[in-house]
Design a protein around this motif. Sequence first.
Motif, short mmCIF file in Angstrom:
data_model
loop_
_atom_site.label_atom_id
_atom_site.label_comp_id
_atom_site.label_asym_id
_atom_site.label_seq_id
_atom_site.Cartn_x
_atom_site.Cartn_y
_atom_site.Cartn_z
N ASP A 160 0.84 -1.21 0.00
CA ASP A 160 0.00 0.00 0.00
C ASP A 160 0.87 1.25 0.00
O ASP A 160 0.62 2.20 -0.76
N GLU A 161 1.87 1.25 0.87
CA GLU A 161 2.77 2.40 0.96
C GLU A 161 3.54 2.59 -0.34
O GLU A 161 3.69 3.71 -0.83
N SER B 249 3.01 5.90 -2.69
CA SER B 249 4.12 6.85 -2.78
C SER B 249 4.88 6.74 -4.09
O SER B 249 5.58 7.68 -4.49
N GLY B 250 4.77 5.60 -4.76
CA GLY B 250 5.52 5.39 -5.98
C GLY B 250 6.96 4.98 -5.72
O GLY B 250 7.73 4.77 -6.65
#
Length: 150
Positions: free
Chosen positions: A117-118, A122-123
Motif C-alpha cells: 500500500d505504501e 508513494s511510488g
Amino acid sequence: MTQQFLIGELAERTGRSVHTIRWYEAQGLIPGVLRNEGGRRVYSELHLSWLDLMDRLRRTGMSIAEMREYTALVKQGSASLRQRQALLSAHRAEVQNMIDEWQLALQLLDSKIDFYDEWVSSGKRPTVKVSQRAGKALNSLPKEKSMRRA
C-alpha cells in the motif's frame, strides 16, 4: 419416540454425501446405527448432531485416530467422562496454538499488504524492510512460541 430416517435423508439434512456418511460409519465414527427389518441403516436426530461434531473436530485438525478414540470412549458411557474431557481439553489446547499461529500469519500478511500500500501510494519502495515489520509480529508472540519457531 425419536424421528428416524434412512441414509439418503441423513445425507440431505447434513449436506454430506451418502458415500461420506458410509465412510464415517466404516471408520467407526458414527455410533449406534441400527438397521431396520430390511437391513437398511436407520438414523436418528442424535446422528445429525454427531456428524456435525465429527465434522467440526476434523476441521480443527483432529486426526481420524483421535476421533475413533473419542467415539470409542463415548460408546463406553459415563465411565469414560473424564477421559473424554481430557481428550477434548488436549485438543482444544492444540486448536488454540493453531489459532495463535494463524493470527501471526495474518499479522505478517497485513504487514506485507501495508508495505505494498505504501509503495503503491508513494511510488517509491518503502525504506522499512518487510522483515523488520514482520519482526514486530514475531515479537508479539509469547517467548515459548517464538523460541519454538526457531
